[in-house]
Motif scaffolding. Structure first.
Motif, PDB file in Angstrom:
ATOM      1  N   THR A   1       0.859  -1.182   0.000  1.00 21.48           N
ATOM      2  CA  THR A   1       0.000   0.000   0.000  1.00 21.48           C
ATOM      3  C   THR A   1       0.894   1.230   0.000  1.00 21.48           C
ATOM      4  OG1 THR A   1      -0.121   0.015   2.411  1.00 21.48           O
ATOM      5  CG2 THR A   1      -1.863  -1.174   1.235  1.00 21.48           C
ATOM      6  N   HIS A   2       0.413   2.284  -0.577  1.00 19.77           N
ATOM      7  CA  HIS A   2       1.203   3.504  -0.722  1.00 19.77           C
ATOM      8  C   HIS A   2       0.716   4.582   0.238  1.00 19.77           C
ATOM      9  CE1 HIS A   2       3.339   1.883  -4.160  1.00 19.77           C
ATOM     10  NE2 HIS A   2       2.192   1.379  -4.544  1.00 19.77           N
ATOM     11  N   HIS A   3       0.586   4.186   1.501  1.00 22.61           N
ATOM     12  CA  HIS A   3       0.240   5.157   2.542  1.00 22.61           C
ATOM     13  C   HIS A   3       0.805   4.682   3.873  1.00 22.61           C
ATOM     14  CE1 HIS A   3      -2.938   2.506   4.126  1.00 22.61           C
ATOM     15  NE2 HIS A   3      -3.232   2.266   2.871  1.00 22.61           N
ATOM     16  N   CYS A   4       1.021   5.609   4.777  1.00 23.50           N
ATOM     17  CA  CYS A   4       1.546   5.287   6.108  1.00 23.50           C
ATOM     18  C   CYS A   4       0.436   4.729   6.988  1.00 23.50           C
ATOM     19  CB  CYS A   4       2.126   6.552   6.755  1.00 23.50           C
ATOM     20  SG  CYS A   4       3.556   7.223   5.877  1.00 23.50           S
ATOM     21  N   HIS A   5       0.818   4.138   8.122  1.00 26.17           N
ATOM     22  CA  HIS A   5      -0.180   3.602   9.054  1.00 26.17           C
ATOM     23  C   HIS A   5      -1.044   4.742   9.601  1.00 26.17           C
ATOM     24  CE1 HIS A   5       1.580   4.955  12.912  1.00 26.17           C
ATOM     25  NE2 HIS A   5       2.747   4.799  12.306  1.00 26.17           N
ATOM     26  N   ASP A   6      -2.243   4.401  10.019  1.00 23.92           N
ATOM     27  CA  ASP A   6      -3.135   5.411  10.597  1.00 23.92           C
ATOM     28  C   ASP A   6      -2.470   6.068  11.799  1.00 23.92           C
ATOM     29  OD1 ASP A   6      -5.066   4.798   8.735  1.00 23.92           O
ATOM     30  OD2 ASP A   6      -6.172   3.438  10.062  1.00 23.92           O
ATOM     31  N   GLY A   7      -2.500   7.362  11.844  1.00 24.39           N
ATOM     32  CA  GLY A   7      -1.914   8.101  12.957  1.00 24.39           C
ATOM     33  C   GLY A   7      -0.460   8.491  12.752  1.00 24.39           C
ATOM     34  N   ALA A   8       0.127   8.098  11.623  1.00 19.95           N
ATOM     35  CA  ALA A   8       1.529   8.453  11.366  1.00 19.95           C
ATOM     36  C   ALA A   8       1.655   9.966  11.212  1.00 19.95           C
ATOM     37  CB  ALA A   8       2.033   7.762  10.105  1.00 19.95           C
ATOM     38  N   ASP A   9       2.783  10.499  11.657  1.00 18.61           N
ATOM     39  CA  ASP A   9       3.011  11.945  11.598  1.00 18.61           C
ATOM     40  C   ASP A   9       3.753  12.350  10.326  1.00 18.61           C
ATOM     41  OD1 ASP A   9       5.465  10.874  12.137  1.00 18.61           O
ATOM     42  OD2 ASP A   9       5.934  12.202  13.806  1.00 18.61           O
ATOM     43  N   ARG A  10       3.585  11.588   9.266  1.00 15.63           N
ATOM     44  CA  ARG A  10       4.290  11.848   8.006  1.00 15.63           C
ATOM     45  C   ARG A  10       3.446  11.367   6.833  1.00 15.63           C
ATOM     46  NH1 ARG A  10       9.307   9.356   9.936  1.00 15.63           N
ATOM     47  NH2 ARG A  10       8.348   9.750  11.911  1.00 15.63           N
ATOM     48  N   HIS A  11       3.815  11.783   5.642  1.00 10.50           N
ATOM     49  CA  HIS A  11       3.115  11.385   4.429  1.00 10.50           C
ATOM     50  C   HIS A  11       3.995  10.427   3.638  1.00 10.50           C
ATOM     51  CE1 HIS A  11       1.250  11.706   0.460  1.00 10.50           C
ATOM     52  NE2 HIS A  11       0.151  11.948   1.149  1.00 10.50           N
ATOM     53  N   TYR A  12       3.403   9.393   3.090  1.00 13.03           N
ATOM     54  CA  TYR A  12       4.121   8.332   2.383  1.00 13.03           C
ATOM     55  C   TYR A  12       5.078   8.871   1.321  1.00 13.03           C
ATOM     56  CZ  TYR A  12       4.842   4.026  -0.286  1.00 13.03           C
ATOM     57  OH  TYR A  12       5.403   2.964  -0.941  1.00 13.03           O
ATOM     58  N   SER A  13       4.589   9.723   0.437  1.00 12.01           N
ATOM     59  CA  SER A  13       5.429  10.189  -0.681  1.00 12.01           C
ATOM     60  C   SER A  13       6.624  11.011  -0.219  1.00 12.01           C
ATOM     61  CB  SER A  13       4.601  10.996  -1.689  1.00 12.01           C
ATOM     62  OG  SER A  13       4.105  12.173  -1.080  1.00 12.01           O
ATOM     63  N   LYS A  14       6.514  11.669   0.934  1.00 12.39           N
ATOM     64  CA  LYS A  14       7.629  12.464   1.447  1.00 12.39           C
ATOM     65  C   LYS A  14       8.567  11.643   2.330  1.00 12.39           C
ATOM     66  CE  LYS A  14       5.300  16.849   1.093  1.00 12.39           C
ATOM     67  NZ  LYS A  14       4.763  18.016   1.755  1.00 12.39           N
ATOM     68  N   ASP A  15       8.130  10.449   2.724  1.00 10.15           N
ATOM     69  CA  ASP A  15       8.916   9.605   3.625  1.00 10.15           C
ATOM     70  C   ASP A  15       9.758   8.559   2.880  1.00 10.15           C
ATOM     71  OD1 ASP A  15       9.393   9.107   6.513  1.00 10.15           O
ATOM     72  OD2 ASP A  15       8.663   7.107   6.016  1.00 10.15           O
TER      73      ASP A  15
END
Length: 160
Positions: A36-50
């Motif tokens: 999946t192309h998203h972080c876990h719920d509650g993550a303090d960051r965005h997938y594309s920037k991480d």
């Protein structure tokens, strides 16, 4: 992307598999999760920037001096070796295969080196969990390509 240990909330995506700790009684094969192309719920960051990228991946020549220089210069390296039953019994000292059947192959992270009782060793972080070996670490005989460990060294450099 970044991430922490199994069941943690560190980073974008924590490691998805339950640890398979020694003595491996509760070990099972797990199916890789769907990408999946998203972080876990509650993550303090965005997938594309991480997302992190590598600049280079390469093999290190089978020469313990070159391997030591690589670790000293660029950090830990990955190594593969043939595994025999006696490695499961390791607790301390410098490991060298002496008995038991071959049970497969294994990959580990070499983080350093030293000598114990005059015997040169690689200091290795293993993935068997804290209950195995010396709190998840072990010393593996160095300089003789024992079980093929020095012929299977790979590493990489991050994109800065």
């Amino acid at each position: 992307v970044s991430g922490g240990a199994y069941n943690s909330t560190d980073g974008c995506k924590p490691y998805p598999f339950k640890p398979c700790e020694y003595p491996f009684n509760d070990c099972h094969v797990e199916i890789s999760p769907k990408c999946t192309h998203h972080c876990h719920d509650g993550a303090d960051r965005h997938y594309s920037k991480d997302k992190l990228f590598g600049r280079a991946a390469y093999s290190v020549p089978r020469d313990e001096r070159v391997i030591r220089y690589e670790i000293m210069t660029n950090g830990p390296v990955e190594a593969g070796f043939d595994v025999y039953e006696d490695v499961l019994l390791y607790k301390s000292g410098v490991y060298r295969h002496v008995h038991g059947e071959k049970i497969g192959k294994h990959a580990v992270r070499i983080i350093g080196w030293g000598r114990e009782g005059g015997l040169p060793y690689w200091l290795i972080a293993n993935s068997y969990g804290d209950d195995w070996g010396d709190q998840g670490y072990f010393k593996f005989v160095r300089g003789s390509n024992h079980l093929g460990i020095e012929s299977k060294i790979i590493t990489g450099l991050p994109l800065i």
